[in-house]
Scaffold this active site. Structure first.
Site, PDB file in Angstrom:
ATOM      1  N   GLY A  56       0.768  -1.246   0.000  1.00  0.00           N
ATOM      2  CA  GLY A  56       0.000   0.000   0.000  1.00  0.00           C
ATOM      3  C   GLY A  56       0.791   1.284   0.000  1.00  0.00           C
ATOM      4  O   GLY A  56       0.292   2.303   0.476  1.00  0.00           O
TER       5      GLY A  56
ATOM      6  N   GLU B 221      -3.681  -2.616   6.505  1.00  0.00           N
ATOM      7  CA  GLU B 221      -4.963  -2.153   5.936  1.00  0.00           C
ATOM      8  C   GLU B 221      -4.915  -2.088   4.416  1.00  0.00           C
ATOM      9  O   GLU B 221      -5.927  -2.279   3.741  1.00  0.00           O
ATOM     10  CB  GLU B 221      -5.322  -0.784   6.530  1.00  0.00           C
ATOM     11  N   ASP B 222      -3.726  -1.831   3.851  1.00  0.00           N
ATOM     12  CA  ASP B 222      -3.588  -1.751   2.399  1.00  0.00           C
ATOM     13  C   ASP B 222      -3.935  -3.080   1.746  1.00  0.00           C
ATOM     14  O   ASP B 222      -4.695  -3.140   0.773  1.00  0.00           O
ATOM     15  CB  ASP B 222      -2.169  -1.321   2.021  1.00  0.00           C
ATOM     16  N   ASN B 223      -3.379  -4.164   2.294  1.00  0.00           N
ATOM     17  CA  ASN B 223      -3.654  -5.489   1.752  1.00  0.00           C
ATOM     18  C   ASN B 223      -5.112  -5.881   1.930  1.00  0.00           C
ATOM     19  O   ASN B 223      -5.714  -6.508   1.042  1.00  0.00           O
ATOM     20  CB  ASN B 223      -2.735  -6.514   2.424  1.00  0.00           C
TER      21      ASN B 223
END
Length: 445
Positions: A218, A264-266
């Site tokens: 991310g 959180e990006d994944n």
């Protein structure tokens, strides 16, 4: 039925050879895909009617190369965009840099958002909630503070997101490969660059070329706010959620739903893929990750952190990881070729490592635009060798625990990548991490 050790030995050798050749196939795929994608760049199709984009840059402190990183967003060659800088604390040192850039580029619409909204343990998500809501455009480009991008990156990324491709699937997220650029010469910085620019890049490109599942880092992601507002991180397709009659009132949707995850990006990328059925695309641009002043232990605990997070999210892939690293792969291939073809290990190992190294250097050349030369090549080779040797010990260290340190805070990684915040905030670097006598207390928000 009698046990036949020779038959078992033969079976293991065949399986080992298949695994070995499979890893080489993936590596070659990553190498050739990197050549095709990054050694030439497309011309953007932007017009005055191109959709507007809101660039979100969450900040905390004076990261390495911060002025140049943030300035690169002001220099985007795109007709309509705004930049939203967000900090949790009004006294954050990054604000001085931001204000200098705002004054220098008065023609660019830039807004400073001060104050976080706590929705979970992830400070980046808490920092993004307000700019996420205030953004004027539906297309959002979330950029970490440590990333520098070229002027045409936004235009080509919007093309990838909005222009129809040969695929039958609609693109819901465009991401950029992180490429390390070193401004410091400490060992940890060298190791990080050797990892990001070779093995990580090769596998990341190959996995995204195969596109069998979501695989996103991310540091630089482009997606639609309207899509994120439809997902909740359950990874259950939206249609199935409706059929199962899950209570929408008891579920948190949108960015706030991802505040409980460290990665959180994944999770956002996975939700767009699985819940909405949209696919991802890699732009032909890269996210230049300016590696700061990293010590040896900074590097070790950074790798440990993300292995421990992945362990809770994709356990099977994490357990297999050591068997994809060059040293373990060489031993598997050497054993198999020795049993099947009589090739001695002393002869097999150079036959393995020399082309493996050249493959990594070719990937480096593709993504960075040049490869190490002269004295820099010698330094790189030492860092590359050290990275390969350290891969297994670091993996073992990561597997044995669940506590991680990030941005001066300690967390315990829970099921599915969720995390709880430690009340105890102490040093988690070096061997002191093993000798800490105070037992941390964790809590979830």
């Amino acid at each position: 039925m009698n046990f036949n050790p020779k038959a078992m030995q033969y079976g293991l050798s065949v399986f080992g050879l298949i695994w070995y050749l499979g890893l080489w196939t993936i590596g070659l795929l990553g190498c050739f895909a990197a050549r095709r994608r990054y050694r030439s760049r497309t011309t953007p199709r932007t017009t005055l009617q191109s959709p507007g984009v809101s660039i979100l840059r969450p900040l905390k402190g004076l990261d390495s190369n911060l002025y140049e990183n943030l300035e690169s967003t002001f220099k985007q060659d795109y007709p309509t965009f705004e930049i939203l800088f967000s900090v949790a604390d009004e006294n954050d040192e990054a604000l001085t840099v931001v204000q200098a850039l705002v004054d220098r580029y008065p023609h660019v619409k830039a807004t400073i958002v001060i104050g976080e909204e706590v929705v979970g343990v992830n400070p980046k998500v808490n920092n993004l909630i307000r700019p996420f809501r205030q953004a004027a455009h539906d297309i959002l480009w979330v950029l970490d503070s440590g990333v520098l991008v070229d002027p045409g990156t936004l235009a080509r990324s919007v093309d990838a997101l909005t222009v129809s491709s040969h695929s039958q699937k609609t693109i819901g997220l465009v991401h950029h490969l992180p490429v390390a650029q070193i401004k410091e010469t400490r060992l940890g910085s060298r190791l990080e660059a050797a990892f990001l620019n070779t093995n990580h890049a090769k596998m990341y490109i190959a996995i995204n070329t195969l596109a069998v599942d979501s695989c996103v880092v991310g540091k630089s992601n482009l997606y639609r706010r309207s899509d994120v507002e439809k997902v909740n991180g359950s990874l259950i397709p939206v249609r199935k959620q409706v059929l199962q009659r899950e209570s929408q009132q008891s579920k948190v949707y949108g960015l706030a739903a991802f505040g409980k995850y460290l990665a959180e990006d994944n999770m956002i990328a996975g939700a767009i893929w699985h819940e909405l059925g949209l696919r991802h695309d890699l732009s032909c641009d890269v996210a230049k990750n300016i590696v700061g002043d990293m010590s040896f232990w900074d590097y070790v605990w950074r790798r440990v952190r993300w292995i421990r997070v992945r362990k809770r999210m994709v356990l099977a892939a994490t357990l297999v990881e050591p068997f994809t690293e060059s040293i373990v792969v060489s031993l598997i291939g050497g054993y198999s070729c020795g049993q099947l073809f009589g090739i001695p290990l002393w002869l097999f190992l150079p036959m393995h490592f020399v082309p493996w190294l050249f493959l990594d250097l070719d990937v480096y050349q593709s993504i960075a635009g040049n490869s190490p030369r002269g004295g820099e090549l010698g330094t790189f080779l030492l860092a590359w060798c050290a990275r390969e040797v350290l891969a297994l010990p670091i993996w073992i260290l990561a597997i044995l625990g669940s506590e991680v340190a990030w941005r001066g805070r300690s967390y315990k990684v829970l099921r599915n990548g969720e995390a709880s915040l430690s009340v105890y905030q102490g040093s988690s670097s070096g061997w002191r991490h093993f000798w800490r006598r105070t037992e941390p207390v964790y809590h979830q928000l």
